[in-house]
Design an enzyme around this catalytic site. Structure first.
Site, PDB file in Angstrom:
ATOM      1  N   LYS A 280      26.522  41.369  17.963  1.00 13.13           N
ATOM      2  CA  LYS A 280      26.044  40.080  17.466  1.00 13.13           C
ATOM      3  C   LYS A 280      25.514  40.169  16.031  1.00 13.13           C
ATOM      4  CE  LYS A 280      23.328  36.121  18.909  1.00 13.13           C
ATOM      5  NZ  LYS A 280      22.562  35.489  19.985  1.00 13.13           N
TER       6      LYS A 280
ATOM      7  N   GLU B 118      37.617  33.053  31.367  1.00 17.93           N
ATOM      8  CA  GLU B 118      38.166  34.004  30.391  1.00 17.93           C
ATOM      9  C   GLU B 118      39.521  34.539  30.836  1.00 17.93           C
ATOM     10  OE1 GLU B 118      34.999  34.045  31.363  1.00 17.93           O
ATOM     11  OE2 GLU B 118      33.746  34.020  29.558  1.00 17.93           O
TER      12      GLU B 118
ATOM     13  N   MET C  57      54.646  36.913  50.032  1.00 16.44           N
ATOM     14  CA  MET C  57      55.168  38.256  49.830  1.00 16.44           C
ATOM     15  C   MET C  57      54.459  39.256  50.738  1.00 16.44           C
ATOM     16  SD  MET C  57      57.498  39.898  48.425  1.00 16.44           S
ATOM     17  CE  MET C  57      58.226  39.438  46.846  1.00 16.44           C
TER      18      MET C  57
ATOM     19  N   PHE D 261      20.484  42.566  28.085  1.00 16.46           N
ATOM     20  CA  PHE D 261      21.047  41.409  28.779  1.00 16.46           C
ATOM     21  C   PHE D 261      22.499  41.187  28.339  1.00 16.46           C
ATOM     22  CE2 PHE D 261      21.831  36.748  28.881  1.00 16.46           C
ATOM     23  CZ  PHE D 261      21.903  36.635  30.253  1.00 16.46           C
ATOM     24  N   GLN D 262      23.381  41.090  29.302  1.00 16.62           N
ATOM     25  CA  GLN D 262      24.812  40.879  29.083  1.00 16.62           C
ATOM     26  C   GLN D 262      25.469  41.986  28.271  1.00 16.62           C
ATOM     27  OE1 GLN D 262      25.452  36.758  27.839  1.00 16.62           O
ATOM     28  NE2 GLN D 262      25.539  36.197  29.996  1.00 16.62           N
TER      29      GLN D 262
HETATM   30  C1  TPP Z   1      45.361  39.463  41.702  1.00 16.66           C
HETATM   31  C2  TPP Z   1      46.278  39.882  42.791  1.00 16.66           C
HETATM   32  N1  TPP Z   1      45.790  40.059  44.045  1.00 16.66           N
HETATM   33  C3  TPP Z   1      46.616  40.430  45.040  1.00 16.66           C
HETATM   34  C4  TPP Z   1      47.943  40.641  44.817  1.00 16.66           C
HETATM   35  C5  TPP Z   1      48.862  41.094  45.952  1.00 16.66           C
HETATM   36  N2  TPP Z   1      49.882  40.082  46.225  1.00 16.66           N
HETATM   37  C6  TPP Z   1      51.141  40.154  45.744  1.00 16.66           C
HETATM   38  S1  TPP Z   1      52.097  38.887  46.187  1.00 16.66           S
HETATM   39  C7  TPP Z   1      50.854  38.181  47.085  1.00 16.66           C
HETATM   40  C8  TPP Z   1      51.066  36.900  47.838  1.00 16.66           C
HETATM   41  C9  TPP Z   1      51.237  35.753  46.943  1.00 16.66           C
HETATM   42  O1  TPP Z   1      51.216  34.588  47.719  1.00 16.66           O
HETATM   43  P1  TPP Z   1      51.546  33.188  47.100  1.00 16.66           P
HETATM   44  O2  TPP Z   1      50.815  33.006  45.811  1.00 16.66           O
HETATM   45  O3  TPP Z   1      51.343  32.139  48.100  1.00 16.66           O
HETATM   46  O4  TPP Z   1      53.075  33.329  46.711  1.00 16.66           O
HETATM   47  P2  TPP Z   1      54.346  33.558  47.652  1.00 16.66           P
HETATM   48  O5  TPP Z   1      54.537  35.025  47.821  1.00 16.66           O
HETATM   49  O6  TPP Z   1      54.060  32.871  48.948  1.00 16.66           O
HETATM   50  O7  TPP Z   1      55.462  32.939  46.900  1.00 16.66           O
HETATM   51  C10 TPP Z   1      49.702  38.967  47.002  1.00 16.66           C
HETATM   52  C11 TPP Z   1      48.445  38.665  47.699  1.00 16.66           C
HETATM   53  C12 TPP Z   1      48.406  40.467  43.497  1.00 16.66           C
HETATM   54  N3  TPP Z   1      49.676  40.669  43.158  1.00 16.66           N
HETATM   55  N4  TPP Z   1      47.554  40.066  42.519  1.00 16.66           N
END
Ligand code: TPP
Lengths: 581, 161
Positions: free
Chosen positions: A183, A71, A493, A133-134
């Site tokens: 539903k 989803e 990041m 349920f659900q």
């Molecule tokens: C759903 C979610 N979980 C955690 C984060 C925190 N977060 C921001 S950037 C990042 C790292 C992303 O790593 P990657 O996808 O390898 O991309 P890169 O920064 O290496 O380009 C994280 C964990 C987020 N933005 N979204």
């Protein structure tokens, strides 16, 4: 090609076929009402509570239904479709777990003001409140992240509610609207009488036309300013005001910075454009905001990623804020000239009144000086691939004309910095919520909206794994998205923050155990390519562009690269780390 | 400067509307000192009266954010006008027969009423503005308050507005 949505039919033809008064089920009313709203495709996932709706869709071909694999994929795809097309995105999920799987996507759309109509099933009205349920109270769960929501208790209300939902989602400050349908309501029979039912919502009258007195004040302020600056955001794109904005800049010759969501609202090649502002914005944009004596915010919301430390933001500037949402004005930054109205309407009213302010010449020269002295830059290499170089290559080979969607992380910032957007609705990224997992499904939605355009999805190796199951959708529907993975083997990041702010304490960022992305693509029947140096990169990318269907291209890049400039938390935006390039 | 504000919110009488309004206060970090809801002069609309504490800028945001809710028809800042604000409290206070005359003295001075008498206690009903009720409670405290229930403020602007 099956990615194509059904041929656009005239409303007349549809009325002929579907819109006659008839006793039908709530589910059929839903489908017909969606057609009446001009819906071309919906993204969804079935389950017990929406089975009547799915039954009604059996053999139904007047809009396309895309069965995603999660989803979350469905709602991000609907979001990407909405951002790329400017229309309302629609998705359907079942009750309980299906509905809760939408939450991240609803919040993503809410933060970025994206018009969505989200349809969820619920347990039968007699079971609501019994922990059936659900069962999940999805209207309750999503109240803080929807513009409005409905729990339909009577099938007779359904046509009105659907019409209202589309109206609310797509007017004023846009946003997601949820319709929860029990539903028994989707099964109930009633007389459906399609009408052009005008919306009558007493408490909802978005103000389009601004106050003339405030406009006059702005015209005067522009004449008086020596160092004026425009900060333009997503509101320009959402209101369709990009041409009016161009005209405004042409007349006034005021330098302009566009926020992350505003990229594409103004042509990036223009000499008055200074790039993006804020945390990873350009030196020029940040210095210009800080030095300006008049800051004209057009459809941006003074997000903290843009303003940095608010104490000391634009300290010399008279602040003008143009926004359709009155609640944005004064929320973060005290405003001297508030202008409530639709950005396009406001600019079109302003344009005949404004002209170039001659005393700003020295300022324009200063901007050009900053621009040439401090462009985005990085240390290139011939031995390892640099992520910035990869984005530059994508930009050059596509002449900046692709639709680019991204995931979240360093790659997102590099794409924002190094890809040059010249048209609105070509840049699709999760700005406000920063949602990993957004990149691939949003690209699928964007490609559905524009089957003829080149759509590139730029992902990190981390975020790619949050919705990679949607590769299946690309394969079976032959959706020709070019899926780029910037693989730095880490949560880049996060790594950057740990290096710069947490003293090199690299805690849980190693993505060891990632799949072989080429094989992963192939497992879904999608072509997979990998590049580890410039030559391979050019070849792989050329091959990807020549291949008609979906392709995954993995670029294995250097691990320790950081995004610069960077404004760290608590600093004002003129205090930038510039890196050592 | 933080001050107390009383706002009336006219809302569609829809299921969930109280949740929408109170949820908005919670989520945006606005404080609710009291909230009352009931019928209004128009069928289909309810009136909420909310007492909140904050500076002028917060009050402005509260009003604007409330207007974003589709079910909100009108927001009125009552405390920027001469207004009548009333609250009701029921106070069950310990009252041995020997103490009753004294307590009745307090009740009469405040134009409150005794609405129930038990063998060891009295139930007092008091109507008035918040400070009056605060004062009454202070005076009854020494006898021992067993139960206290306040309604929160309801209010209207005076005169023809
Ligand atoms: C759903 C979610 N979980 C955690 C984060 C925190 N977060 C921001 S950037 C990042 C790292 C992303 O790593 P990657 O996808 O390898 O991309 P890169 O920064 O290496 O380009 C994280 C964990 C987020 N933005 N979204």
């Amino acid at each position: 090609m099956s990615a194509q949505i059904p041929e656009v039919r005239s409303t007349e033809q549809l009325r002929e076929k579907w819109m006659k008064p008839e006793v039908i089920t709530g589910s059929e009313i839903l489908l017909r009402s969606l057609l009446l709203e001009g819906v071309e495709c919906v993204f969804g996932y079935p389950g017990g509570a929406v089975l009547y709706i799915y039954d009604a869709m059996y053999g139904f071909e007047d809009f396309k239904h895309v069965l995603t694999r999660h989803e979350q994929g469905a709602i991000h795809a609907a979001d990407g479709y909405a951002r790329a097309s400017g229309k309302v995105g629609v998705c359907i999920a079942t009750s309980g777990p299906g509905a809760t799987n939408l939450v991240t996507g609803i919040a993503t759309a809410y933060m970025d003001s994206v018009p969505l109509v989200v349809i969820t099933g619920n347990v039968a009205t007699s079971l609501i409140g019994t922990d059936a349920f659900q069962e999940a109270d999805i209207t309750g769960i999503t109240m803080p992240i929807t513009k409005h929501s409905y729990l339909v208790r009577d099938v007779k209300d359904l046509p009105r509610i659907i019409h209202e939902a589309f109206h609310i989602a797509s007017t004023g400050r846009k946003g997601p609207v949820l319709i929860d349908i029990p539903k028994d309501v989707s099964a109930a029979l009633t007389l459906f009488e399609p009408s052009s039912n005008a919306v009558n919502l007493r408490g909802y009258n978005p103000r389009m036309v601004p106050n003339k007195l405030q406009l006059d004040k702005l015209v005067q302020a522009i004449q008086d300013a020596e160092r004026p600056m425009i900060l333009a955001g997503g509101g320009v794109i959402y209101s369709g005001g990009h041409e009016a904005l161009y005209e405004f800049v042409k007349r006034t010759e005021i330098p302009i910075t566009t926020t992350l969501l505003g990229l594409g609202a103004f042509p990036s090649g223009h000499e008055l454009w200074t790039g993006m502002p804020g945390m990873h914005g350009t030196y020029t944009s940040n210095m210009a905001i800080q030095e300006s004596d008049l800051l004209i915010n057009i459809g941006a919301r003074f997000d903290d990623r843009v303003t940095g430390n608010l104490n000391g933001f634009a300290p010399h500037a008279k602040i003008v804020h143009i926004d359709i949402d009155p609640a944005e004005i004064g929320k973060n930054v005290p405003t001297d000239i508030p202008i409530v109205g639709d950005v396009k309407t406001v600019l079109e009213m302003l344009n005949p009144e404004v002209s170039r302010a001659d005393q700003a010449d020295a300022w324009r020269a200063q901007i050009q000086k900053w621009k040439s002295e401090q462009p985005y830059r990085y240390q290139d290499s011939d031995t390892v691939l640099k992520p910035q170089w990869v984005i530059e290559m994508l930009n050059e080979t596509t002449k900046g004309e692709a639709i680019v969607t991204t995931d979240v992380g360093q790659h997102q910032m590099w794409a924002a910095q190094y890809y040059k957007f010249n048209q609105p609705r070509s840049w699709i990224t999760s700005g406000g919520l920063g949602t990993m997992g957004f990149g691939l499904p949003s690209a699928i939605g964007a490609q559905m909206a524009h089957p003829e355009r080149l759509v590139i999805s730029v992902n990190g190796d981390g975020g790619m794994q949050m919705c990679s199951q949607e590769l299946a959708i690309c394969a079976i529907n032959n959706i020709p998205v070019k899926i780029v993975i910037i693989n730095n083997q880490v949560l880049g990041m996060v790594r950057q923050w740990q290096e710069l702010i947490y003293d090199n304490r690299y805690s849980h960022i190693d993505l060891e155990g990632s799949p072989d992305f080429v094989k992963l693509a192939e497992a879904y029947g999608v072509k997979g390519l990998r590049a580890t140096n410039k030559e391979e990169a050019r070849q792989a990318w050329a091959e990807a562009l020549e291949t008609p269907g979906p392709v995954v291209v993995e670029f294995v890049v250097s691990k320790g690269e950081n995004v610069y400039p960077m404004v760290t938390q608590g600093s004002t935006i003129d205090q930038m780390l510039l890196g050592d390039a | 400067m933080s001050t107390r504000h009383t706002i009336a919110v006219l809302v569609n009488d829809q299921p969930g509307v109280l949740q929408r309004v109170s949820g908005l206060f919670g989520r945006r970090g606005f404080n609710i000192e009291s909230i009352t809801v009931g019928q209004s002069e128009e069928t289909g609309l309810s009136r909420m009266v909310i007492v909140t504490v904050g500076d002028e800028q917060t009050l402005e945001q509260i009003e604007k954010q409330l207007y974003k809710l589709i079910d909100v028809i009108k927001v009125i800042n009552l405390s920027s006008n001469p207004m009548v604000a009333r609250e009701l409290a029921l106070i069950k206070v310990n009252a041995e027969p020997s103490e009753r005359p004294e307590i009745m003295g307090v009740v009469e001075t405040f134009r409150a009423a005794v609405v129930d008498i038990g063998s060891h206690n009295l139930m007092v009903q008091v109507v008035g503005d918040t400070t009056k009720i605060d004062a009454m409670i202070e005076l009854l405290k020494p006898y021992g308050i067993r139960e206290l229930s306040r309604t929160g403020v309801t209010a209207m602007i005076r005169g023809n507005v």
